[in-house]
Every structure is written in C-alpha cells, then in structure tokens.
Design an enzyme around this catalytic site. Structure first.
Site, PDB file in Angstrom:
ATOM      1  CE  LYS A 147       5.499   5.234  -1.802  1.00  0.00           C
ATOM      2  NZ  LYS A 147       5.340   5.124  -3.263  1.00  0.00           N
ATOM      3  CG  LEU A 171      -8.825   1.586   3.016  1.00  0.00           C
ATOM      4  CD1 LEU A 171      -8.419   0.140   3.258  1.00  0.00           C
ATOM      5  CD2 LEU A 171     -10.336   1.707   3.082  1.00  0.00           C
ATOM      6  CG  HIS A 214      -3.500  -0.737   9.774  1.00  0.00           C
ATOM      7  ND1 HIS A 214      -4.818  -0.378   9.974  1.00  0.00           N
ATOM      8  CD2 HIS A 214      -2.766   0.291  10.263  1.00  0.00           C
ATOM      9  CE1 HIS A 214      -4.874   0.796  10.576  1.00  0.00           C
ATOM     10  NE2 HIS A 214      -3.649   1.225  10.756  1.00  0.00           N
TER      11      HIS A 214
END
Ligand code: AMP
Length: 273
Positions: free
Chosen positions: A145, A181, A34
């Site tokens: 992505k 992640l 993020h």
C-alpha cells in the site's frame, strides 16, 4: 529454493506444477517491507514466487537506474530464509527486446501525483507487471500500500483488461520511529534521515486532526505543509480510494499521500483512513 532467470524456462517449470501461486514482484534490495509481502503470500498459497528485477522502463532519464541498490547474495538468502520456493531473477535482455509492445498508463490517473513528476513512469510499471504476471500466471499477486498510486493503477489494469489474478494489498512496514521502509532509504545521510521523518510525522498529525473530527481536506493539507517545511514537497493530496479528489475526509474511504524530496531522494508515504 529454485532460482530461474529465463522467462520461458520458468513458464515451462510452472506448467509442471498444479498448485496455488502467490507472487511478490520486487526490485530487490529486500527489506522488512518486502518480507511482509512474502509472509502474506506464504500464508495463503502453496507456492511462493518472488521476482527481483530492476525494471529499466519505469525509470526516467536522469533517475537512479544505474545506482539503484543491488544486493543479490543477501536477497537470495532473505528469500530462502523467508520460505520462498522460486526466485525469478531475470536480466533486462530476458524481459525486453529492441522494438516493444507496451502498455500506456491511463491519461488521467497515470499522470497525476507521482505521474506528474515522473511522466511515463507508470506506463513502465504497468508494462513490466503485465509481463511478469503473464510469465508467472499467479493465483494472487502481492503489492504494498506504500506505493498507493501504483497499486491503484495495477488494480485498474487487472479490471480493465479482464485479468483473473487476485491483487492483494499489504500494509506499509515502518521503522520504529515511523519512517516507511524503502530500498531508497540507504541514499539518505544521517541528517537527511532525520528530515525524512517529517513525512511520516505529517501523516501522523493529519490522522490526529481527523481523529479530533477535523475533516476539511484543505485545512489538513495546510497543516501538513507546515510540518513538512523546509522539504521540497512534490504533493500532499487527500483522495478517496478510487483516487478521486474529495473536499471532506470520508472515513474508511480516504488516502492521504505525500511525496517529498529529501536531498536528492524522492520518498513516498501515505495513510489509508
Ligand atoms: P520495490 O522493490 O520497491 O519495487 O517494492 C516491491 C513491493 O514491495 C511493492 O509492491 C512495494 O509497494 C512493496 N513495498 C515497498 N516498501 C514497502 C514497505 N515499507 N511496506 C510494505 N510494502 C512495501
């Protein structure tokens, strides 16, 4: 950093601002993935706006909506330290009412791959993304992505509904050993964490095969299945960037996607070639 939870209040506030807005929608439990989206937004826009909203309509019955990780205070700190200007933090009643207009994901591209195991999931995703984009009216919106099918469908929505936001795709951030992640990684036990590595390893091996000029999609998929054993694999698929089936890798226009269940945790990963 300004924190706003009411959509109309946010719209009114944004109306007073004449600046480019980079928007990063998230479901919270923020991690380096993020933060990388936030960084991209920070580098190109005058204002960076992050939303944290665990969208109920994209969870199917029996999925992890109720136990989806929530780390409100840590998330606020991360946003503030990452240079976010505005944090939009609505609750479900701020976004949804009882009887709702909603968007339907396209019948073909919304109901393959992740859409097969999660029918209706992408309709929920598109509905909330549309709502959020209408509230924020950003110049650019940033998506990972890693969620390649989601990104493809959002691009499709923006094109088909003649929206004017620019969608910016951002590369996947990984742990040093290759695991992509994800907020859901915290569900993994130590053993499952090791098993989960098979997902990124299978993609790595596929990339090596392609580097050695093995371009036959079935051959690559077969090898990936071997590497992924004994995980419960929902799909391994190789498509072009329009999400159409191909038989031979097209360098610069292919995506290899995997979804597998590790314990009870559904994990996604992909590489763009
Ligand atoms: P989520 O909070 O999981 O809904 O994700 C919010 C945004 O972050 C989506 O656009 C995701 O594709 C993106 N994202 C999630 N994980 C990663 C990652 N490892 N690297 C880059 N972007 C990511």
């Amino acid at each position: 950093m300004k924190i706003i939870s009411n959509p109309l209040e946010l719209k009114a506030y944004l109306n007073t601002i004449d600046a480019s807005i980079g928007f990063v929608p998230t479901m919270g439990a923020l991690h380096e993935g993020h933060i990388s989206l936030i960084r991209e937004a920070r580098s190109k826009n005058e204002i960076v706006l992050v939303s944290i909203f665990v969208n109920p309509t994209q969870f199917l019955k029996g999925e992890d909506l109720d136990k989806y990780p929530s780390r409100d205070e840590a998330d606020k700190k991360i946003c503030s330290l990452s240079g976010v200007d505005i944090l939009f933090f609505p609750n479900a009643a701020d976004i949804y009412t009882e009887d709702e207009v909603s968007l339907q994901a396209p019948n073909v591209r919304g109901y393959v791959l992740e859409g097969t195991s999660r029918p209706g999931h992408f309709s929920g995703v598109l509905t909330v993304v549309m709502k959020l984009l209408n509230i924020v009216n950003p110049t650019r919106a940033y998506f990972g992505k890693k969620d390649a099918q989601q990104l493809n469908l959002i691009n499709l929505m923006v094109k088909q509904l003649f929206m004017s936001v620019e969608i910016v795709p951002v590369d996947t951030v990984r742990e040093s050993d290759g695991l992509a992640l994800s907020s859901r990684n915290i569900y993994l036990s130590e053993l499952e964490r090791k098993e989960a590595l098979k997902i990124s390893v299978s993609l790595h091996i596929a990339s090596i095969m392609i580097g050695k000029n093995t371009l036959n999609v079935n051959e690559i998929k077969e090898k990936m299945r071997e590497v992924l054993e004994p995980l419960e694999v929902s799909y391994t698929e190789i498509l072009n960037r329009d999400f159409e089936i191909i038989e031979k890798i097209e360098i610069g226009n292919s995506i290899i996607l995997v979804e597998a269940l590790v314990g009870n945790t559904r994990l996604l990963d992909n590489v763009w070639l």
